[in-house]
Design a protein around this motif. Sequence first.
Motif, PDB file in Angstrom:
ATOM      1  N   LYS A 220       0.811  -1.225   0.000  1.00  0.00           N
ATOM      2  CA  LYS A 220       0.000   0.000   0.000  1.00  0.00           C
ATOM      3  C   LYS A 220       0.843   1.274   0.000  1.00  0.00           C
ATOM      4  O   LYS A 220       0.300   2.370   0.078  1.00  0.00           O
ATOM      5  CB  LYS A 220      -0.961   0.003   1.195  1.00  0.00           C
ATOM      6  CG  LYS A 220      -2.109  -0.989   1.050  1.00  0.00           C
ATOM      7  CD  LYS A 220      -3.171  -0.794   2.114  1.00  0.00           C
ATOM      8  CE  LYS A 220      -4.380  -1.684   1.858  1.00  0.00           C
ATOM      9  NZ  LYS A 220      -5.456  -1.477   2.872  1.00  0.00           N
ATOM     10  N   LEU A 221       2.154   1.140  -0.087  1.00  0.00           N
ATOM     11  CA  LEU A 221       3.005   2.324  -0.203  1.00  0.00           C
ATOM     12  C   LEU A 221       2.815   2.935  -1.583  1.00  0.00           C
ATOM     13  O   LEU A 221       3.113   2.307  -2.593  1.00  0.00           O
ATOM     14  CB  LEU A 221       4.472   1.949   0.013  1.00  0.00           C
ATOM     15  CG  LEU A 221       5.462   3.121   0.029  1.00  0.00           C
ATOM     16  CD1 LEU A 221       5.248   4.004   1.259  1.00  0.00           C
ATOM     17  CD2 LEU A 221       6.900   2.608  -0.014  1.00  0.00           C
ATOM     18  N   VAL A 222       2.300   4.161  -1.625  1.00  0.00           N
ATOM     19  CA  VAL A 222       2.000   4.801  -2.914  1.00  0.00           C
ATOM     20  C   VAL A 222       2.827   6.050  -3.150  1.00  0.00           C
ATOM     21  O   VAL A 222       2.864   6.569  -4.267  1.00  0.00           O
ATOM     22  CB  VAL A 222       0.504   5.155  -3.027  1.00  0.00           C
ATOM     23  CG1 VAL A 222      -0.356   3.899  -2.980  1.00  0.00           C
ATOM     24  CG2 VAL A 222       0.071   6.148  -1.945  1.00  0.00           C
ATOM     25  N   GLY A 223       3.489   6.546  -2.113  1.00  0.00           N
ATOM     26  CA  GLY A 223       4.242   7.773  -2.285  1.00  0.00           C
ATOM     27  C   GLY A 223       5.187   8.032  -1.134  1.00  0.00           C
ATOM     28  O   GLY A 223       5.204   7.313  -0.130  1.00  0.00           O
ATOM     29  N   VAL A 224       5.990   9.062  -1.314  1.00  0.00           N
ATOM     30  CA  VAL A 224       6.958   9.516  -0.315  1.00  0.00           C
ATOM     31  C   VAL A 224       6.778  11.024  -0.155  1.00  0.00           C
ATOM     32  O   VAL A 224       6.477  11.738  -1.122  1.00  0.00           O
ATOM     33  CB  VAL A 224       8.398   9.183  -0.754  1.00  0.00           C
ATOM     34  CG1 VAL A 224       9.429   9.902   0.101  1.00  0.00           C
ATOM     35  CG2 VAL A 224       8.629   7.671  -0.713  1.00  0.00           C
ATOM     36  N   ARG A 225       6.979  11.483   1.083  1.00  0.00           N
ATOM     37  CA  ARG A 225       6.894  12.919   1.335  1.00  0.00           C
ATOM     38  C   ARG A 225       8.035  13.332   2.266  1.00  0.00           C
ATOM     39  O   ARG A 225       8.441  12.582   3.148  1.00  0.00           O
ATOM     40  CB  ARG A 225       5.554  13.280   1.981  1.00  0.00           C
ATOM     41  CG  ARG A 225       5.336  14.792   2.101  1.00  0.00           C
ATOM     42  CD  ARG A 225       3.948  15.120   2.608  1.00  0.00           C
ATOM     43  NE  ARG A 225       3.848  15.094   4.063  1.00  0.00           N
ATOM     44  CZ  ARG A 225       3.025  15.871   4.775  1.00  0.00           C
ATOM     45  NH1 ARG A 225       2.216  16.723   4.151  1.00  0.00           N
ATOM     46  NH2 ARG A 225       2.983  15.780   6.084  1.00  0.00           N
TER      47      ARG A 225
END
Length: 287
Positions: free
Chosen positions: A112-117
């Motif tokens: 479920k990792l969809v992005g980084v911030r």
Amino acid sequence: MEPWRNAPEGIIDAHHHLWNRRRHPQPWIDPVSMAAIDADFGPEDLAALAEPAGVRGTVVVQSIRSEPETVDLLGTAARSELIRGVVGWVDIATAGVADRIHRLRAAPGGGKLVGVRHLAQDEPDPAFLRRADIRDGIAAVADAGLVFDLVIRHHQLPAAIELVASLPQASFVLDHLGKPPLTGDLRGWAGHLRTLAQLPNVSAKVSGLVTEANWSSWRPADLAPAVSHALDTFGPGRLMFGSDWPVCLLATGYQEWIRVLGELLAGADEQQLAQIWRQTARRVYRI
């Protein structure tokens, strides 16, 4: 509350947080001025507000610079049907970004990792977004097939424009419309947002606006110019709804923000509303 009348298939909340302060302290929360959020917020608290409001999926976003927090968010998402994606944190300023992303994906819920911030808004270096190591780190995020969320203040928009233009292969999402100065002069922000929106590899979240206004006395009319300009520049196909809960509680409630945004979008047609309420988030984050 019934689901928003123009979102019969349900809303996707593309931006909210969860935190347990014993496991992951939140030092940015001032217990006096931010007493409304000086508490723990878990997935059950989110569901109690979101599901009656017609929200059928969410994206939870990191709140501190901590890979262990991201691991815990992924684990929470693994146990939740409501949470569709996680925007986590890795140190993009050091080598090995790809390896750290690989480890996160191997953790429970890693799918479920969809992005980084990265909390660029708090960086004291005015050239932070222009640094070669930061650009290289974000390129590694893109190579991993993940979105990079830009959380910046409006004066950082020129550097963000350069960054997004320099990485056409990357997919960016601008959080909170770049934090427009709703209590001041919007002209500089508006010009920069228009320039940023000309780049095809960036979308934006209609989120976090109530906390850029006066927390105690804001009115929907105070937010209307920013929302209207975002619609004019990005178009509904590159805008997505976000609650910014529980941070929004400093100025309004979860369901109240949905109602207010519905009023501000009253001129949009059914297709445009479907894009903002759910379709853009589904496409950009692949959820």
